[in-house]
Scaffold this motif. Structure first.
Motif, short mmCIF file in Angstrom:
data_model
loop_
_atom_site.label_atom_id
_atom_site.label_comp_id
_atom_site.label_asym_id
_atom_site.label_seq_id
_atom_site.Cartn_x
_atom_site.Cartn_y
_atom_site.Cartn_z
N PRO A 88 -35.13 29.67 31.11
CA PRO A 88 -33.98 30.08 32.11
C PRO A 88 -32.64 29.38 31.90
CG PRO A 88 -35.88 30.12 33.33
CD PRO A 88 -36.36 29.29 32.04
N PRO A 89 -31.54 30.13 31.76
CA PRO A 89 -30.28 29.48 31.55
C PRO A 89 -29.85 28.80 32.70
CG PRO A 89 -29.90 31.65 31.73
CD PRO A 89 -31.35 31.60 31.44
N ALA A 90 -28.95 27.67 32.37
CA ALA A 90 -28.41 27.06 33.73
C ALA A 90 -27.56 27.83 34.42
CB ALA A 90 -27.66 25.76 33.39
N ALA A 91 -27.43 27.84 35.80
CA ALA A 91 -26.76 28.36 36.88
C ALA A 91 -25.62 27.62 37.10
CB ALA A 91 -27.61 28.63 37.94
N LEU A 92 -24.79 28.40 38.01
CA LEU A 92 -23.39 27.63 38.20
C LEU A 92 -23.63 26.26 38.85
CD1 LEU A 92 -20.31 27.47 38.37
CD2 LEU A 92 -20.62 28.79 40.74
N ASP A 93 -24.42 26.19 39.79
CA ASP A 93 -24.76 24.87 40.48
C ASP A 93 -25.24 23.68 39.70
OD1 ASP A 93 -27.45 25.97 40.06
OD2 ASP A 93 -27.94 25.17 42.30
N ASP A 94 -26.01 24.23 38.44
CA ASP A 94 -26.35 23.24 37.61
C ASP A 94 -25.53 22.73 36.69
OD1 ASP A 94 -29.47 23.70 37.67
OD2 ASP A 94 -28.95 25.75 36.82
N GLY A 143 -26.20 39.13 33.12
CA GLY A 143 -27.41 39.41 32.49
C GLY A 143 -27.79 40.67 32.89
N THR A 144 -28.92 40.97 33.10
CA THR A 144 -29.61 42.40 33.13
C THR A 144 -30.04 42.75 34.62
OG1 THR A 144 -31.79 41.67 32.54
CG2 THR A 144 -30.07 42.44 30.71
N ARG A 151 -35.50 30.48 39.08
CA ARG A 151 -34.72 31.63 38.80
C ARG A 151 -34.06 32.09 40.10
NH1 ARG A 151 -35.14 35.00 34.59
NH2 ARG A 151 -33.12 35.69 35.22
N PRO A 152 -33.13 31.18 40.71
CA PRO A 152 -32.35 31.56 41.84
C PRO A 152 -31.68 32.80 41.75
CG PRO A 152 -31.19 29.63 40.49
CD PRO A 152 -32.69 29.86 39.70
N ASP A 153 -31.11 33.35 40.70
CA ASP A 153 -30.42 34.56 40.71
C ASP A 153 -31.40 35.78 40.98
OD1 ASP A 153 -32.13 34.08 38.40
OD2 ASP A 153 -30.89 35.12 37.09
N ALA A 168 -12.56 32.74 42.28
CA ALA A 168 -14.05 33.04 42.71
C ALA A 168 -14.78 32.94 41.49
CB ALA A 168 -14.07 34.39 43.14
N TYR A 169 -16.22 32.57 41.72
CA TYR A 169 -17.39 32.46 40.59
C TYR A 169 -18.75 33.03 40.90
CZ TYR A 169 -13.92 29.14 38.91
OH TYR A 169 -12.72 28.25 38.47
N PHE A 170 -19.20 33.65 39.82
CA PHE A 170 -20.55 34.04 40.01
C PHE A 170 -21.65 32.86 40.13
CE2 PHE A 170 -18.27 37.42 38.23
CZ PHE A 170 -18.62 38.89 39.16
N ASP A 171 -22.86 32.93 40.60
CA ASP A 171 -23.77 32.02 40.67
C ASP A 171 -24.62 31.95 39.75
OD1 ASP A 171 -23.05 30.79 43.11
OD2 ASP A 171 -24.09 32.13 44.39
N ALA A 172 -24.63 33.03 38.78
CA ALA A 172 -25.71 33.06 37.71
C ALA A 172 -24.83 33.58 36.41
CB ALA A 172 -26.97 34.15 38.05
N PRO A 173 -25.37 33.57 35.12
CA PRO A 173 -24.68 33.94 34.25
C PRO A 173 -24.87 35.37 34.02
CG PRO A 173 -26.51 32.20 33.77
CD PRO A 173 -26.72 32.52 34.83
#
Length: 662
Positions: free
Chosen positions: A457-463, A513-514, A84-86, A506-511
């Motif tokens: 856990p869903p995949a992050a941007l780097d995934d 979420g909450t 969970r890097p987020d 620009a991009y977020f690293d995580a989906p």
């Protein structure tokens, strides 16, 4: 007796399953319980290869009295930062804001709404060395929560507001042009440690992303100083104690400036990134040391980290609670395994001193010079490795992380194609097939799996980004369209799922979420930033997609690169991957399509792959078999190479010597 971590998809969490602490995984239910009980959430974040995480687990979380205090006053949540890097990013930012420093294990106290109000790192069970005991911390926070709740909420609100204010996109910086990139390269080179190799001082980390950028600065821009610095760094690391001189593979970092004493954990991502750099250096220069290290690193990956369904995340820094126990040697131990003559010779070759270069008279193994007697070296290495196999071994985190496996697939495929090792490409294909089958769930990607079971856990941007580049690389080296088609599907999903609608490029690293804020960090660190990985994926896709989509990907890549300008200008050592992508973009970018005859021996395509600068897209096949080969065929019955810079193409040639990449 176990707590709720026993069935986790994270080996790190499973390590805490028998703590007397009533650990829970991160979930809405945990925070709901905190509201119902009217207690704070105690968040502990770490990872399996973390030395001090193990220390705190054994000293503090295994202490029944401390655990009872935790259970009575808190809802205790354990998080694997690699899974969970987020979560890790959000609360590491909070700790940095509150204390000015960070590290793992990370210990944060949160309101039931997830807002942090107190953060720290390692705490001993009892006061020690100027640090309070964890029991004291728990008692103080419980008292404050019960008696001064208003102050807690004020601090939490202020910290959360700070995090949200600082979560904005990096503004567009100076234009990405040759002057900016040359200045970035010069700034990196100015930090070189000419005596010991690498950049900066102790502790010294492998400059993985920077090495790739410097190699491209040489190949695409002719910077000889960049090549020389890369060679010095790569040789110093390969000959130091940070490199496993018996089995291959790199440790996480060296605690000293001379690469002698590593922090012994071995991470998949470090070895994937370094494999790419060493393979590119070997291709560029033919250097036998770089060639050997690339092959040995792949041997380490396959022998020590391959799970059958992808590559495991890491080997622990500790063995039986002792750091380096598996790897270090005394002269007496060398003599015991090798005999007096070979033992004395090995001590000289591997710099095993009487005083020791590590602790308690033991030494790490270094190979500062290649001995003339290579057969003797091979025999000594084999016997020492066999003896080492009988020692206690570090534990392995079998968790398969999609992003890190994506980096590994790219490195394996590129190394196999450019160094003429088809078995490496076959393993890359096997890994990609396993990841696609397991991590592609209900039309989306998942970040981790363990033992053939995918985690939640869903995949992050780097995934997404690393896997897209991996699949596009496989398309190039195998010619199979399925890899390109799957990659473009994932790329579109990443654009839709992570782009900031208010900040083009620009991009977020995580989906979405909450969490209390949506993390993003465009700075390259131990691994390239998700945004810089996506820029590479967009650039590569712009050369392999159909015309209309190619233009869209190129525009998105350019928008993304504009966000890297300030990083390249202000902190170029933390922009190595951005530098590599930007250099490739400014070179055209370069693409070569090799049109082959029906009975081609593949020699021209292989030669092109060896000669083409890093970042060049190279495909090969018969006429019309791939989009880049439409209406392109052999010339006079011979294989022909078509070189283009962006949309400007040279006439086809039939020998690699006729190609002009510069």
């Amino acid at each position: 007796m176990t707590n709720l971590l026993a069935n986790s998809s994270s080996p790190y969490l499973r390590q805490h399953a028998e703590n007397p602490v009533h650990w829970r995984e991160w979930s809405d239910e945990a925070f709901d319980e905190a509201r119902e009980r009217d207690v704070p959430v105690l968040l502990s974040v770490g990872y399996a290869a973390c030395h001090w995480c193990h220390v705190m687990a054994h000293e503090t979380f295994d202490d029944p009295a401390v655990a009872a205090q935790m259970n009575a006053g808190y809802v205790c949540v354990k998080v694997d930062r690699e899974e969970r890097p987020d979560i890790d990013a959000v609360y590491m930012a909070a700790m940095m804001a509150m204390t000015g420093q960070g590290g793992w294990p990370m210990t944060c106290f949160l309101t039931p709404d997830g807002e942090p109000f107190y953060c720290g790192t390692y705490y001993p069970p009892e006061p020690r060395g100027g640090m309070p005991g964890f029991g004291q911390i728990l008692a103080a926070i419980t008292s404050t929560w019960q008696e001064r709740r208003g102050e807690v909420h004020d601090v939490a609100a202020d910290v959360t507001a700070h995090l949200r204010t600082n979560a904005g996109a990096v503004p567009p910086g100076p234009g990405i042009d040759g002057r900016l990139l040359a200045s970035a390269v010069a700034a990196v080179l100015a930090d070189e440690d000419h005596a010991a190799g690498g950049f900066g001082g102790a502790p010294k980390f492998p400059p993985s992303a920077a090495l790739e950028g410097l190699l491209r600065a040489n190949e695409l821009g002719g910077d000889q100083n960049a090549l020389a610095a890369t060679q010095r760094a790569c040789e110093a690391m390969a000959r130091g104690g940070i490199y496993d001189q018996l089995a291959g593979g790199f440790a996480r970092y060296a605690v000293d400036a001379g690469w002698v004493v590593p922090h012994f954990e071995k991470m998949l991502y470090d070895n994937a990134l370094l494999l790419r750099a060493y393979a590119h250096l070997a291709r560029r220069t033919g250097d036998p040391l770089a060639t050997r290290v690339a092959a040995e690193t792949i041997g380490f990956l396959n022998e020590s980290l391959w799970t059958g369904r992808g590559y495991a995340s890491s080997l622990d820094a500790d063995t039986d609670g002792v750091e380096g126990l598996t790897y270090v040697w005394t002269r007496a131990q060398l003599n015991e395994v090798l005999g007096a003559d070979d033992g004395a010779w090995a001590a000289e070759v591997f710099t095993v001193t009487a005083q020791g270069t590590f602790e308690d008279g033991a030494s790490t193994l270094q190979l500062r010079h290649d001995p003339a007697d290579t057969d003797r070296l091979a025999s000594v290495r084999a016997r020492l490795l066999a003896a080492r196999a009988g020692r206690p071994q570090p534990t392995r985190d079998d968790k398969v992380v999609l992003a890190w496996n994506g980096l590994t697939i790219t490195a394996l495929a590129e190394a196999g194609a450019t160094l003429g090792e088809p078995a490496w490409i076959e393993r890359a294909v096997e890994c990609a097939d396993a990841l696609w089958e397991l991590h592609r769930v209900d039309g989306g990607l998942r970040r981790v799996s363990l033992g053939g079971s995918v985690g939640a856990p869903p995949a992050a941007l780097d995934d997404h980004a690393a896997f897209v580049t991996a699949l596009l690389t496989l398309h190039q080296v195998t010619g199979e369209l399925r890899w390109r088609d799957n990659a473009l599907t994932l790329l579109d999903e990443a654009i839709d799922g992570f782009a900031d609608p208010d900040a083009p490029g620009a991009y977020f690293d995580a989906p979405a979420g909450t969490l209390i804020t949506r993390p993003r960090d465009p700075v390259d660190g131990a691994t390239p930033a998700g945004a810089s990985l996506l820029a590479e994926a967009l650039l590569t896709a712009s050369l392999l997609a159909a015309d209309d989509e190619a233009a869209r990907y190129a525009d998105l890549c350019d928008q993304s690169l504009t966000r890297s300008g300030l990083i390249l200008e202000k902190m170029p050592r933390s922009a190595g991957h951005w530098l590599a992508v930007a250099l490739a973009r400014l070179s055209g970018p370069l693409q070569v399509a090799v049109a082959q005859t029906a009975d081609s021996d593949g020699a021209l395509a292989a030669a092109v792959r060896r000669a083409a600068p890093g970042g060049t897209v190279v495909v090969a096949g018969t006429r019309d078999s791939l989009p880049l080969l439409l209406d392109r065929g052999p010339v006079d019955g011979a294989d022909a190479a078509y070189l283009c810079r962006g949309s400007v193409c040279d006439l086809p040639v039939t020998s690699v010597g006729e190609l002009t990449f510069g």
